[in-house]
Design a protein around this motif. Structure first.
Motif, PDB file in Angstrom:
ATOM      1  N   THR A   6       0.674  -1.216   0.075  1.00 31.55           N
ATOM      2  CA  THR A   6       0.142   0.001  -0.061  1.00 31.55           C
ATOM      3  C   THR A   6       0.910   1.179  -0.030  1.00 31.55           C
ATOM      4  O   THR A   6       1.759   1.359   0.944  1.00 31.55           O
ATOM      5  CB  THR A   6      -0.815  -0.036   1.147  1.00 31.55           C
ATOM      6  OG1 THR A   6      -1.874  -1.226   1.250  1.00 31.55           O
ATOM      7  CG2 THR A   6      -1.855   1.307   1.459  1.00 31.55           C
ATOM      8  N   LYS A   8       0.616   5.594   0.020  1.00 29.50           N
ATOM      9  CA  LYS A   8      -0.138   6.742  -0.119  1.00 29.50           C
ATOM     10  C   LYS A   8       0.860   7.991  -0.132  1.00 29.50           C
ATOM     11  O   LYS A   8       1.549   8.056   0.363  1.00 29.50           O
ATOM     12  CB  LYS A   8      -1.060   6.845   1.374  1.00 29.50           C
ATOM     13  CG  LYS A   8      -1.995   5.749   1.389  1.00 29.50           C
ATOM     14  CD  LYS A   8      -2.695   5.981   2.819  1.00 29.50           C
ATOM     15  CE  LYS A   8      -3.857   4.810   3.023  1.00 29.50           C
ATOM     16  NZ  LYS A   8      -4.378   4.696   3.965  1.00 29.50           N
ATOM     17  N   ASN A   9       0.553   8.950  -1.073  1.00 23.04           N
ATOM     18  CA  ASN A   9       1.167  10.243  -1.265  1.00 23.04           C
ATOM     19  C   ASN A   9       2.664  10.280  -1.295  1.00 23.04           C
ATOM     20  O   ASN A   9       3.500  10.592  -0.786  1.00 23.04           O
ATOM     21  CB  ASN A   9       0.627  10.880   0.139  1.00 23.04           C
ATOM     22  CG  ASN A   9       1.095  12.442  -0.104  1.00 23.04           C
ATOM     23  OD1 ASN A   9       1.105  12.859  -1.268  1.00 23.04           O
ATOM     24  ND2 ASN A   9       1.661  13.137   1.227  1.00 23.04           N
ATOM     25  N   ASP A  14      -1.343   8.618  -5.777  1.00 14.96           N
ATOM     26  CA  ASP A  14      -2.082   9.315  -4.601  1.00 14.96           C
ATOM     27  C   ASP A  14      -2.477   8.184  -3.355  1.00 14.96           C
ATOM     28  O   ASP A  14      -2.252   8.205  -2.342  1.00 14.96           O
ATOM     29  CB  ASP A  14      -3.366   9.738  -5.038  1.00 14.96           C
ATOM     30  CG  ASP A  14      -3.246  11.046  -5.725  1.00 14.96           C
ATOM     31  OD1 ASP A  14      -2.429  11.810  -5.380  1.00 14.96           O
ATOM     32  OD2 ASP A  14      -3.819  11.222  -6.711  1.00 14.96           O
ATOM     33  N   HIS A  15      -2.985   6.933  -3.974  1.00 18.05           N
ATOM     34  CA  HIS A  15      -3.296   5.666  -3.401  1.00 18.05           C
ATOM     35  C   HIS A  15      -3.061   4.699  -3.989  1.00 18.05           C
ATOM     36  O   HIS A  15      -3.773   4.602  -5.099  1.00 18.05           O
ATOM     37  CB  HIS A  15      -4.648   6.230  -2.547  1.00 18.05           C
ATOM     38  CG  HIS A  15      -4.903   4.894  -1.759  1.00 18.05           C
ATOM     39  ND1 HIS A  15      -5.597   3.795  -2.084  1.00 18.05           N
ATOM     40  CD2 HIS A  15      -4.798   4.868  -0.175  1.00 18.05           C
ATOM     41  CE1 HIS A  15      -5.708   2.705  -1.098  1.00 18.05           C
ATOM     42  NE2 HIS A  15      -5.151   3.528   0.097  1.00 18.05           N
ATOM     43  N   CYS A  62       3.426  10.873   4.127  1.00 17.91           N
ATOM     44  CA  CYS A  62       3.570   9.842   3.180  1.00 17.91           C
ATOM     45  C   CYS A  62       3.311   8.179   3.710  1.00 17.91           C
ATOM     46  O   CYS A  62       4.297   8.246   4.837  1.00 17.91           O
ATOM     47  CB  CYS A  62       4.714   9.816   2.233  1.00 17.91           C
ATOM     48  SG  CYS A  62       5.191   8.541   1.430  1.00 17.91           S
TER      49      CYS A  62
END
Length: 553
Positions: A6, A8-9, A14-15, A62
């Protein structure tokens, strides 16, 4: 194996959340779509240092999280030593805050990057183009040979023994250096020690000597004073004791006239007893008084010696002189015992060398046995990869030096052409050749090192056609015993995967972001067809793509 990832940022992402399976996974996508971003994010979660510029939205943190199935990887000891909870499905999380601060967690327990890195190298081997240069590194070449030679246990034993050897060698040098300095000071220290020992110093003796000196030096004045005191107390007519005896008699007669007289009688009697005792003590002192010029001289000499020693050693108390004496005694004793200590350490060092030599000989023997098999395997694989004339010349040279991995020097030489001269890899192998050699080596190491997951980053760069097909087969074969990922631009390799992911960019409200998705069988046909013939997919390209996918099994 890597189960989920996973992000994120991070950079253009973004995701992103993806799940992976066992076996061989291929990752494709156009140049610039973000495949390197994926590797960068994965590297962060494995302990690489963070860069604030990698945050997509600088106002948010992040987060990169990966879960690994590790029940079969014998990592329980590592978790115990690192004071971490062992979980069959372990989750590693990395956070980069807008402030630039970075945090790392293993199963929700905060850890240092060092611990994270130590675990990371046991979970994934990320092979990049940069790592290909390891081939030219002598330590990596030894690592390959030792893996084939099954030298892991004997190398551990050698490392432990080498640590002991260096410790003893360090102690020996320290003793020899100390001896050189101590020898210069030995005579002086011995003189100082003998001087102090001759003084026969004891706690409290200075005060005793000073009191004795004062007594002997003033014996006449003391005698006169004592005699006068004796007269005051003992004179028959006017002495204090005589007067007190009269008072005692008077109040003894009056004591039956009242309590007050009786109390005065008791007090006079008590005073008489105390003064009588004082009188006896004065008599004793008077009898002990005698002028003794010889003793006075001896005491004075002793005092002058002590004063001189105090001045020499810059101290004020006998206790401090005794401390100096103890320190000097230790120095002298240590100097005297240094020669035997040095001989003892030298014997220990010789014993360690004998044991190290025996272990190093075993390491060398194992390596010599492994080299022909390694050479044969590499040349056979490279022949399949279109380098039919590739040859290796791998020589070991015994030395007298103790290296971190034995006593051998390694000459790992290569020739790509028939009749060509042998030389070091970095001098004669091209980038494409190095990639193929590395793949051959990794395929061999996979049989010996049991690494859970390996990820190749465009290891097939610079090859095409049947060679790329063979590279795909090699990675496919490796995936039978481990999880294998490869980022590729070649349809022949992409089609070999048990699963295929595509990295792509998409625009959302004027913002570009990278995404990644697992392709269905139909989507794989389309993707591979595009890789074969471009965006305008022809029937021939589609048919070829289907054929490649059918051949993967």
């Amino acid at each position: 194996m890597l189960a989920t990832l996973t992000i994120k940022n991070y950079a253009l992402i973004d995701h992103l959340q993806v799940r992976f399976s066992e076996g061989f996974t291929t990752i494709t996508g156009e140049t610039g779509a973000g495949k390197s971003i994926l590797l960068g994010g994965l590297s962060l979660v494995l302990g690489k240092r963070a860069d604030l510029s990698s945050i997509k939205n600088s106002e948010e943190k992040c987060v990169i999280e990966a879960s690994f199935k590790i029940e079969n990887y014998q990592l329980e000891d590592f978790f115990k030593e690192s004071d971490l909870d062992f979980e069959k499905q372990t989750i590693i999380r990395r956070e980069i805050l807008p402030s630039g601060k970075s945090r790392a967690f293993i199963n929700d327990t905060p850890v240092t990057l060092d611990v994270l890195s130590q675990l990371g190298v046991q979970l994934i081997d990320i092979h990049s183009q940069h790592q290909t240069l390891q081939l030219t590194d002598n330590d990596f070449q030894f690592k390959v040979i030792d893996a084939v030679a099954s030298n892991e246990k004997v190398l551990e034993k050698y490392t432990q023994k080498l640590t002991q050897y260096h410790q003893i060698k360090k102690e020996l040098k320290k003793l020899i250096d100390f001896q050189q300095e101590a020898d210069k000071e030995y005579d002086y220290n011995s003189f100082l020690l003998q001087e102090l020992e001759a003084a026969n110093l004891k706690e409290g003796m200075l005060e005793e000597l000073e009191a004795t000196y004062e007594k002997l030096n003033n014996v006449e004045e003391i005698s006169e004073s004592i005699s006068h005191a004796q007269q005051i107390l003992g004179e028959e007519q006017i002495g204090t004791l005589s007067g007190l005896n009269e008072l005692k008699t008077i109040f003894n007669k009056l004591s039956h006239f009242g309590v007050s007289y009786k109390e005065l009688y008791s007090r006079v009697q008590s005073a008489l007893i105390e003064l009588d005792d004082i009188h006896v003590e004065i008599q004793r002192l008077e009898e002990g008084l005698e002028a003794d010029p010889q003793q006075l001289e001896e005491v004075n000499n002793k005092l002058q010696l002590i004063y001189s020693l105090q001045k020499k050693h810059h101290v004020l108390e006998i206790s401090e002189l005794l401390a100096v004496q103890k320190e000097l005694a230790e120095k002298v004793s240590k100097t005297e015992s240094l020669e035997s200590d040095i001989k003892e350490r030298q014997l220990e060092l010789l014993k360690q060398e004998e044991e190290l030599d025996a272990i190093a000989k075993t390491i060398r023997t194992n390596r010599e046995k492994a080299i022909p098999a390694l050479k044969k395997h590499l040349e056979a694989v490279l022949k399949e990869l279109g380098m039919g004339n590739a040859q290796f010349k791998i020589d070991l040279e015994a030395t007298s030096k103790y290296f971190s991995n034995g006593k051998d020097e390694l000459h790992f030489l290569f020739s790509a052409n028939k009749g060509g001269s042998f030389n070091e890899l970095r001098k004669v192998a091209s980038g494409g050749e190095l990639s193929r050699i590395m793949l051959a080596i990794k395929s061999l190491l996979a049989q010996y090192m049991h690494l859970p997951t390996i990820m190749f980053d465009e290891i097939d760069t610079g090859v095409s056609g049947e060679i790329s097909n063979k590279m795909g087969e090699i990675m496919q074969q490796m995936s039978k015993t481990m999880q294998v990922f490869t980022i590729t631009h070649l349809p022949q390799v992409a089609a070999k995967g048990d699963a295929q992911f595509k990295v792509f960019k998409e625009d959302n409200q004027g913002v570009t972001a990278s995404q990644m998705k697992e392709l269905s069988e139909e989507e794989r046909v389309r993707e591979i067809a595009e890789m074969l013939g471009g965006k305008e997919v022809s029937d021939a390209a589609t048919a070829h793509a289907k054929e490649l996918l059918l051949k993967k099994n």
